[in-house]
Design a protein around this motif. Structure first.
Motif: not given
Length: 160
Positions: A39, A42-46, A53-54, A119-120, A122
């Motif tokens: 990742y 600064d990868s954004a996760w849900r 993030t991160g 980077r993301r 979900e």
């Protein structure tokens, strides 16, 4: 030096399948640092109802997850792909510290940077309690063996 994690976008079917299997193998290692390396910094996760993030947050989340989801075994399947995005569906099994087994069903949406780092992410996930005898994923800890059926071979919604 720029980090790169092949295959890189834009994805064709073969590259998307490789990306999905690499992710599955990494998650089945249950090594939070190894997984987080795929990742962006600064990868954004849900994940379910958690947002963070991160990489440091990813490592913390995964360490916490695998401390309570014991004997975790995961199978991912490519659902769709386009340019720098991949969608997967997955199932995994685990038990809690009381010995209750669960099968989790979910979908993920992934977005990658130009270097192939995610980077993301979900994820939507639902857990279903199962009996130990209903388990499908019984291989030894680590990657799923090449000859073990994927979820597309098990059938959607079919329960033993």
């Amino acid at each position: 030096m720029t980090e790169t994690r092949p295959p890189v976008p834009p994805f064709d079917r073969e590259a998307a399948l490789k990306k999905v299997r690499a992710a599955e193998d990494a998650w089945n290692s249950r090594d939070p640092v190894r997984v987080a390396g795929a990742y962006t910094k600064d990868s954004a996760w849900r994940n379910r109802c958690e947002f963070f993030t991160g990489r440091a947050a990813i490592v913390e989340f995964l360490a916490r997850k695998w401390a309570r989801e014991l004997d975790y075994r995961l199978v991912k399947s490519l659902w769709a792909f386009h340019e720098n995005r991949i969608a997967v569906r997955f199932q995994y099994e685990y038990h809690d510290d009381s010995g209750t087994w669960f099968r989790a069903y979910g979908n993920e949406q992934w977005e990658f940077d130009a270097n192939g780092l995610m980077r993301r992410r979900e994820a939507s996930i639902n857990d279903k309690p199962i009996r130990e005898a209903e388990r499908r994923f019984r291989w030894p800890a680590g990657p799923r063996p090449a000859d073990h059926p994927g979820i597309e071979d098990i059938g959607f919604g079919s329960e033993p």
